[in-house]
Design a protein around this motif. Structure first.
Motif, PDB file in Angstrom:
ATOM      1  N   ARG A  52       0.828  -1.211   0.000  1.00 20.24           N
ATOM      2  CA  ARG A  52       0.000   0.000   0.000  1.00 20.24           C
ATOM      3  C   ARG A  52       0.861   1.260   0.000  1.00 20.24           C
ATOM      4  NH1 ARG A  52      -2.546   2.949   4.069  1.00 20.24           N
ATOM      5  NH2 ARG A  52      -2.047   1.451   5.722  1.00 20.24           N
ATOM      6  N   PHE A  55       2.303   1.565  -3.449  1.00 19.68           N
ATOM      7  CA  PHE A  55       1.240   1.979  -4.369  1.00 19.68           C
ATOM      8  C   PHE A  55       0.984   3.480  -4.259  1.00 19.68           C
ATOM      9  CE2 PHE A  55      -3.102   2.747  -5.682  1.00 19.68           C
ATOM     10  CZ  PHE A  55      -3.321   1.882  -6.741  1.00 19.68           C
ATOM     11  N   ALA A  56       0.989   4.000  -3.035  1.00 23.80           N
ATOM     12  CA  ALA A  56       0.632   5.399  -2.791  1.00 23.80           C
ATOM     13  C   ALA A  56       1.679   6.378  -3.308  1.00 23.80           C
ATOM     14  CB  ALA A  56       0.413   5.630  -1.299  1.00 23.80           C
ATOM     15  N   ARG A  64      -4.634  10.258  -1.738  1.00 22.48           N
ATOM     16  CA  ARG A  64      -4.223   9.064  -1.020  1.00 22.48           C
ATOM     17  C   ARG A  64      -5.240   8.680   0.055  1.00 22.48           C
ATOM     18  NH1 ARG A  64       2.202  10.618  -0.235  1.00 22.48           N
ATOM     19  NH2 ARG A  64       2.742  10.474  -2.455  1.00 22.48           N
ATOM     20  N   GLU A 171      -6.716   2.717  -3.133  1.00 24.66           N
ATOM     21  CA  GLU A 171      -6.164   1.930  -2.024  1.00 24.66           C
ATOM     22  C   GLU A 171      -7.269   1.242  -1.221  1.00 24.66           C
ATOM     23  OE1 GLU A 171      -2.921   4.342   0.057  1.00 24.66           O
ATOM     24  OE2 GLU A 171      -3.758   5.708  -1.434  1.00 24.66           O
TER      25      GLU A 171
END
Length: 394
Positions: A52, A55-56, A64, A171
């Motif tokens: 995560r 990914f962010a 986000r 997310e």
């Protein structure tokens, strides 16, 4: 009729040097008994958080998600911002009171330990807080001036729950959200992540270390001594993404396709950070295998139920075992992947025959995007190109 499904599976073989990536409550690297042998283990929770965070990195800060007990404080901070900055321009006390009232319909209660914290962690998008502020439609100061009972009555008229149950960031759409007190806020996760296991037996070792007091010139003794436990391993990592669930969570095919590709990349490149300053354990995989299925996910960890011995190298033997398991599952159960894509830096005809030729990782990601996009648009993906197909085309 059952909903059509598409599962994007990611199988990874990755070696890590001496490290303590994910430890238990006593400081020992996490382990598991599998196939009668003690294995290194990295918990799914540790690797999901690492994924995560990875990914962010590509997300603008405002887009986000965050997982926190401080939702009331974050909402109050927005309400206190000037109107030109997306806030309501309230004084701090007014902002705190209005934030508490807005969150009450969500069943979000204050922690018994800290007044400014909620009782549990909530996973949400930062823009969803802006949506809550937008619900006030310029009436923030008016509402904040009302007595408690009238304020509560006015807030009940606002679609507060809807503001946090729609418009999820990628997310939240990927990893889901569970709120026991209010099921309307639950989001079914599109991703499942397995605990990473070593393909072979491991043994925990101890590093005895000392630290020198630079200003001590009186004796040669250490300023501090200690030990840290570690192991090294070749890990099998597995995750599966339900493209159908991700589409339902995001409602947009374009956003779904983009998030699917970015998840595969983030899961591949991510690494938990336990004791990273002591061990600098960050590596890249030996092999990334992506399989696409429409029937059911298949974790191939059974390839390593009999531990790899490493006579020819742990990575090479693990890759050969994984190839053998994929073929065996396909032949025995008839669960043949619709497409198989792979990136690897290992040699062997067995790998090429089973996984196909190695693709540059960027090309693999591009093809994952094309295939997921085709399924979202047409409800199917193109058939696997084979050597026979290519020969016929020539």
């Amino acid at each position: 009729m059952p909903q059509p499904t598409l599962f994007v599976e990611v199988h990874i073989l990755q070696s890590v040097p001496p490290s303590n990536i994910n430890r238990d409550d006593s400081g020992t690297p996490k382990q598991a008994l599998y196939g009668g042998a003690r294995r290194a283990r990295i918990s799914s929770q540790a690797w999901k958080r690492a994924t995560r965070i990875e990914f962010a990195k590509a997300e603008p800060p405002a887009d986000r998600a965050t997982r926190t007990k401080r939702i009331a404080a974050l909402l109050a901070e927005r309400l206190a911002r000037p109107g030109g900055e997306g806030g309501a321009g309230l004084e701090t006390a007014q902002a705190d009171r209005l934030a508490t009232a807005l969150l009450k319909p969500l069943g979000i209660k204050k922690s018994t330990k800290k007044e400014e914290h909620s009782a549990y962690l909530l996973f949400f998008g930062k823009r969803q807080l802006d949506n809550l502020v937008a619900l006030l439609d310029g009436r923030a100061a008016e509402l904040a001036a009302l007595p408690d009972k009238e304020l509560e009555e006015e807030v009940e008229k606002l679609p507060v729950v809807s503001a946090l149950s729609t418009g999820h960031p990628a997310e939240v759409a990927l990893f889901g959200r569970m709120v026991a007190d209010l099921k309307e806020l639950n989001v079914d996760a599109a991703v499942q992540v397995a605990h990473a296991l070593s393909t072979h037996a491991v043994r925990t070792e101890f590093d005895y270390y000392t630290a020198v007091d630079d200003e001590n010139t009186e004796d040669s003794g250490a300023g501090m001594i200690g030990t840290v436990e570690f192991n090294s391993s070749t890990l099998y990592r597995y995750a599966v993404l339900g493209a159908h669930q991700l589409r339902d969570n995001l409602t947009s095919s374009e956003a779904t396709c983009e998030a699917a590709v970015r998840f595969v990349e983030a899961f591949t490149r991510s690494m938990p950070t336990g004791h990273q300053n002591s061990f600098a354990h960050r590596t890249l995989p030996h092999l990334v295998l992506v399989t696409l299925r429409t029937d059911q996910p298949v974790n191939l960890v059974s390839a390593f139920e009999e531990p790899v011995t490493g006579e020819r190298g742990l990575a090479a033997e693990s890759a050969a075992a994984l190839a053998g398991e994929l073929r065996s599952v396909s032949e025995t159960w008839g669960t043949v992947p619709l497409r198989t894509l792979a990136t690897y830096a290992l040699e062997g005809d067995k790998l090429v025959d089973t996984f196909g030729p190695s693709l540059p990782f960027r090309a693999l990601l591009d093809e994952v995007g094309e295939l997921v996009g085709a399924w979202l648009t047409h409800g199917e993906i193109p058939a696997q190109r084979t050597k026979t197909t290519e020969a016929g085309e020539r």
